[in-house]
Design a protein around this motif. Sequence first.
Motif, PDB file in Angstrom:
ATOM      1  N   MET A 125      14.956  20.624  29.587  1.00  0.00           N
ATOM      2  CA  MET A 125      15.803  21.911  30.387  1.00  0.00           C
ATOM      3  C   MET A 125      16.467  21.344  31.404  1.00  0.00           C
ATOM      4  O   MET A 125      17.702  21.903  31.704  1.00  0.00           O
ATOM      5  CB  MET A 125      14.632  22.810  30.327  1.00  0.00           C
ATOM      6  CG  MET A 125      13.980  23.304  28.898  1.00  0.00           C
ATOM      7  SD  MET A 125      14.961  23.564  27.506  1.00  0.00           S
ATOM      8  CE  MET A 125      15.973  24.969  28.130  1.00  0.00           C
ATOM      9  N   ALA A 126      15.818  20.718  32.327  1.00  0.00           N
ATOM     10  CA  ALA A 126      16.499  20.392  33.467  1.00  0.00           C
ATOM     11  C   ALA A 126      17.739  19.461  33.270  1.00  0.00           C
ATOM     12  O   ALA A 126      18.824  19.638  33.904  1.00  0.00           O
ATOM     13  CB  ALA A 126      15.406  19.709  34.410  1.00  0.00           C
ATOM     14  N   ASP A 127      17.474  18.709  32.594  1.00  0.00           N
ATOM     15  CA  ASP A 127      18.873  17.653  32.064  1.00  0.00           C
ATOM     16  C   ASP A 127      19.937  18.550  31.268  1.00  0.00           C
ATOM     17  O   ASP A 127      21.012  18.208  31.795  1.00  0.00           O
ATOM     18  CB  ASP A 127      18.322  16.295  31.335  1.00  0.00           C
ATOM     19  CG  ASP A 127      17.345  15.481  32.011  1.00  0.00           C
ATOM     20  OD1 ASP A 127      17.347  15.715  33.199  1.00  0.00           O
ATOM     21  OD2 ASP A 127      16.625  14.772  31.294  1.00  0.00           O
ATOM     22  N   VAL A 128      19.633  19.270  30.499  1.00  0.00           N
ATOM     23  CA  VAL A 128      20.532  20.136  29.919  1.00  0.00           C
ATOM     24  C   VAL A 128      21.107  20.937  30.855  1.00  0.00           C
ATOM     25  O   VAL A 128      22.309  21.306  30.924  1.00  0.00           O
ATOM     26  CB  VAL A 128      19.925  20.927  28.911  1.00  0.00           C
ATOM     27  CG1 VAL A 128      20.873  22.167  28.170  1.00  0.00           C
ATOM     28  CG2 VAL A 128      19.630  19.932  27.570  1.00  0.00           C
ATOM     29  N   ASP A 129      20.480  21.750  31.767  1.00  0.00           N
ATOM     30  CA  ASP A 129      20.934  22.499  32.999  1.00  0.00           C
ATOM     31  C   ASP A 129      21.907  21.699  33.832  1.00  0.00           C
ATOM     32  O   ASP A 129      23.035  22.276  33.982  1.00  0.00           O
ATOM     33  CB  ASP A 129      20.041  22.774  33.757  1.00  0.00           C
ATOM     34  CG  ASP A 129      19.168  24.232  32.896  1.00  0.00           C
ATOM     35  OD1 ASP A 129      19.738  24.776  32.131  1.00  0.00           O
ATOM     36  OD2 ASP A 129      18.149  24.782  33.522  1.00  0.00           O
ATOM     37  N   ALA A 130      21.764  20.405  33.982  1.00  0.00           N
ATOM     38  CA  ALA A 130      22.493  19.490  34.963  1.00  0.00           C
ATOM     39  C   ALA A 130      23.792  19.396  34.035  1.00  0.00           C
ATOM     40  O   ALA A 130      24.722  19.379  34.748  1.00  0.00           O
ATOM     41  CB  ALA A 130      21.844  18.392  35.300  1.00  0.00           C
ATOM     42  N   PHE A 131      23.824  18.862  32.654  1.00  0.00           N
ATOM     43  CA  PHE A 131      24.774  18.724  32.018  1.00  0.00           C
ATOM     44  C   PHE A 131      25.582  19.895  32.076  1.00  0.00           C
ATOM     45  O   PHE A 131      26.937  19.788  32.085  1.00  0.00           O
ATOM     46  CB  PHE A 131      24.349  18.210  30.472  1.00  0.00           C
ATOM     47  CG  PHE A 131      25.436  18.119  29.571  1.00  0.00           C
ATOM     48  CD1 PHE A 131      26.254  16.801  29.845  1.00  0.00           C
ATOM     49  CD2 PHE A 131      25.847  18.945  28.443  1.00  0.00           C
ATOM     50  CE1 PHE A 131      27.472  16.657  28.841  1.00  0.00           C
ATOM     51  CE2 PHE A 131      26.627  18.536  27.504  1.00  0.00           C
ATOM     52  CZ  PHE A 131      27.680  17.509  27.844  1.00  0.00           C
ATOM     53  N   ASN A 132      25.228  21.201  31.796  1.00  0.00           N
ATOM     54  CA  ASN A 132      25.703  22.353  31.696  1.00  0.00           C
ATOM     55  C   ASN A 132      26.792  22.537  32.867  1.00  0.00           C
ATOM     56  O   ASN A 132      27.915  22.960  33.096  1.00  0.00           O
ATOM     57  CB  ASN A 132      24.868  23.527  31.499  1.00  0.00           C
ATOM     58  CG  ASN A 132      24.353  23.709  30.125  1.00  0.00           C
ATOM     59  OD1 ASN A 132      24.877  22.796  29.568  1.00  0.00           O
ATOM     60  ND2 ASN A 132      23.534  24.200  29.936  1.00  0.00           N
ATOM     61  N   LEU A 138      29.713  20.162  32.936  1.00  0.00           N
ATOM     62  CA  LEU A 138      30.713  20.667  32.107  1.00  0.00           C
ATOM     63  C   LEU A 138      31.448  21.728  32.836  1.00  0.00           C
ATOM     64  O   LEU A 138      32.668  21.766  32.590  1.00  0.00           O
ATOM     65  CB  LEU A 138      30.273  21.274  30.828  1.00  0.00           C
ATOM     66  CG  LEU A 138      29.862  20.195  29.817  1.00  0.00           C
ATOM     67  CD1 LEU A 138      29.162  20.813  28.567  1.00  0.00           C
ATOM     68  CD2 LEU A 138      31.032  19.380  29.137  1.00  0.00           C
ATOM     69  N   ARG A 139      30.879  22.827  33.438  1.00  0.00           N
ATOM     70  CA  ARG A 139      31.707  23.689  34.077  1.00  0.00           C
ATOM     71  C   ARG A 139      32.488  23.323  35.223  1.00  0.00           C
ATOM     72  O   ARG A 139      33.398  23.583  35.419  1.00  0.00           O
ATOM     73  CB  ARG A 139      30.648  24.864  34.496  1.00  0.00           C
ATOM     74  CG  ARG A 139      29.992  25.577  33.438  1.00  0.00           C
ATOM     75  CD  ARG A 139      28.954  26.859  34.132  1.00  0.00           C
ATOM     76  NE  ARG A 139      28.547  27.658  33.133  1.00  0.00           N
ATOM     77  CZ  ARG A 139      27.436  27.548  32.595  1.00  0.00           C
ATOM     78  NH1 ARG A 139      26.366  26.659  32.958  1.00  0.00           N
ATOM     79  NH2 ARG A 139      26.996  28.423  31.658  1.00  0.00           N
ATOM     80  N   GLU A 140      31.903  22.576  36.030  1.00  0.00           N
ATOM     81  CA  GLU A 140      32.497  22.166  37.376  1.00  0.00           C
ATOM     82  C   GLU A 140      33.819  21.114  36.919  1.00  0.00           C
ATOM     83  O   GLU A 140      34.730  21.117  37.628  1.00  0.00           O
ATOM     84  CB  GLU A 140      31.837  21.009  38.145  1.00  0.00           C
ATOM     85  CG  GLU A 140      30.644  21.655  38.791  1.00  0.00           C
ATOM     86  CD  GLU A 140      29.629  20.654  39.727  1.00  0.00           C
ATOM     87  OE1 GLU A 140      29.012  21.177  40.362  1.00  0.00           O
ATOM     88  OE2 GLU A 140      29.531  19.433  39.306  1.00  0.00           O
ATOM     89  N   GLN A 141      33.905  20.361  35.804  1.00  0.00           N
ATOM     90  CA  GLN A 141      34.831  19.645  35.163  1.00  0.00           C
ATOM     91  C   GLN A 141      35.920  20.423  34.320  1.00  0.00           C
ATOM     92  O   GLN A 141      37.147  20.046  33.652  1.00  0.00           O
ATOM     93  CB  GLN A 141      34.559  18.560  34.337  1.00  0.00           C
ATOM     94  CG  GLN A 141      33.544  17.580  35.009  1.00  0.00           C
ATOM     95  CD  GLN A 141      34.489  16.913  36.157  1.00  0.00           C
ATOM     96  OE1 GLN A 141      35.628  16.293  35.784  1.00  0.00           O
ATOM     97  NE2 GLN A 141      33.853  16.398  37.363  1.00  0.00           N
ATOM     98  N   GLY A 142      35.542  21.854  34.264  1.00  0.00           N
ATOM     99  CA  GLY A 142      36.417  22.677  33.414  1.00  0.00           C
ATOM    100  C   GLY A 142      36.573  22.523  32.010  1.00  0.00           C
ATOM    101  O   GLY A 142      37.478  23.001  31.422  1.00  0.00           O
ATOM    102  N   ARG A 143      35.391  22.041  31.549  1.00  0.00           N
ATOM    103  CA  ARG A 143      35.482  21.511  29.955  1.00  0.00           C
ATOM    104  C   ARG A 143      34.435  22.687  29.362  1.00  0.00           C
ATOM    105  O   ARG A 143      34.420  22.573  27.895  1.00  0.00           O
ATOM    106  CB  ARG A 143      34.735  20.220  29.795  1.00  0.00           C
ATOM    107  CG  ARG A 143      35.923  19.180  30.335  1.00  0.00           C
ATOM    108  CD  ARG A 143      37.102  19.502  29.885  1.00  0.00           C
ATOM    109  NE  ARG A 143      37.992  18.331  29.931  1.00  0.00           N
ATOM    110  CZ  ARG A 143      39.274  18.437  30.239  1.00  0.00           C
ATOM    111  NH1 ARG A 143      39.873  19.810  29.941  1.00  0.00           N
ATOM    112  NH2 ARG A 143      40.052  17.306  30.660  1.00  0.00           N
TER     113      ARG A 143
END
Length: 117
Positions: A28-35, A38-43
């Motif tokens: 869950m922590a790894d997925v949250d960091a990935f999310n 994605l948001r920060e990169q505008g993807r």
Amino acid sequence: MSTTQYLLGVHHGDEISWPEGVTVDQVMADVDAFNVKLREQGRWVFAGGLQPASSATVIDATGAEPVVTDGPYVESKEYLGGFWVIEATDLDEAMRWGTEASAACHGPVEVRPFQSE
């Protein structure tokens, strides 16, 4: 620069198994960091986890009357358990995001482009 939307699909069975030593809290922590990335990169477009396939309802309205049945349409050991919809400039970029998604959820991820409108 134009982008295409891609589905990053996470497939698993009713019993999710991660590599030895990996906990649900870590995933869950790894997925949250990935999310966040994605948001920060505008993807980021959309993402979600799904209830087990056994909770599905199938509607077949191809005949004279709709037929409604409980359970998944496809009989398989694995099903779509969660997903991301992202924007990427090309398949290579989508594959890089898919690689990061796989690492984040500690399992395989399918990368598939959406059909153009």
